[in-house]
Enzyme design. Sequence first.
Site, short mmCIF file in Angstrom:
data_model
loop_
_atom_site.label_atom_id
_atom_site.label_comp_id
_atom_site.label_asym_id
_atom_site.label_seq_id
_atom_site.Cartn_x
_atom_site.Cartn_y
_atom_site.Cartn_z
CG HIS A 285 76.68 18.86 9.30
ND1 HIS A 285 75.36 18.52 9.52
CD2 HIS A 285 76.87 18.79 7.96
CE1 HIS A 285 74.78 18.24 8.37
NE2 HIS A 285 75.68 18.39 7.41
CB SER B 62 73.84 18.99 4.44
OG SER B 62 73.84 18.68 5.80
CG ASP C 123 73.28 19.12 12.22
OD1 ASP C 123 74.09 20.07 12.30
OD2 ASP C 123 73.27 18.31 11.26
#
Length: 246
Positions: free
Chosen positions: A65, A202, A109
């Site tokens: 992402h 992240s 992810d």
Amino acid sequence: MQALLFLMALLLPSGAGAEEIIGGVESEPHSRPYMAYVNTFRRKGYVAICGGFLITPQFVMTAAHCRGRRMTVTLGAHNVRKRECTQQKIKVEKYILPPNYNVSSKFNDIVLLKLKKQANLTSAVDVVPLPGPSDFAKPGTMCWAAGWGRTGVKKIISHTLREVELKIVGEKACKIFRHYKDSLQICVGSSTKVASVYMGDSGGPLLCAGVAHGIVSSGRGNAKPPAIFTRISPHVPWINRVIKGK
């Protein structure tokens, strides 16, 4: 919804509060030479900030992402607001997604960033080992995460790398999330401690005994643990094929 809010916050504009390690400490400068500071340039001047980590001189791993059309990776950084002599800023040639990445569930992810040129390995820039395909990080294992994100919900972004020790917990703790699959993800962080990853972290790694077992993926909007990390081991065969150009 909490996971979505967390994910959106992970991609805040630079300088506007991209997230950071909570309950941790500032890292010893360049003690984690595999860490990468990832900038993704999007429309209208928007810059998303993520972490990442160097797995070969020409490949950085981060969360899927975090990807974008134009990306730059800074290696060898401790304070990202300074022009440190150790830093190497390299543009991303392309990103490679796994064939089974699921945008809605955030399963798989993970993304590989191929750099336009190889990094020069130094004492401040180095690769991190990955697990074997069958290596399964288990509950109870103590691991480390690092990043440049916020240190709290109302805190500002950190310019220096920070780190925190976190415990892998059982999958039951992550049933609070709409999507969680233990074979593909790792549930990390004890609810009894104020320690977690948060916005801006992240894409950063989860290191257990010096091996990168996970990637920061998503968590709760209130920054309370646990958080979800992508499990790396199931992707090792695919990673090896990409690196070898197959």
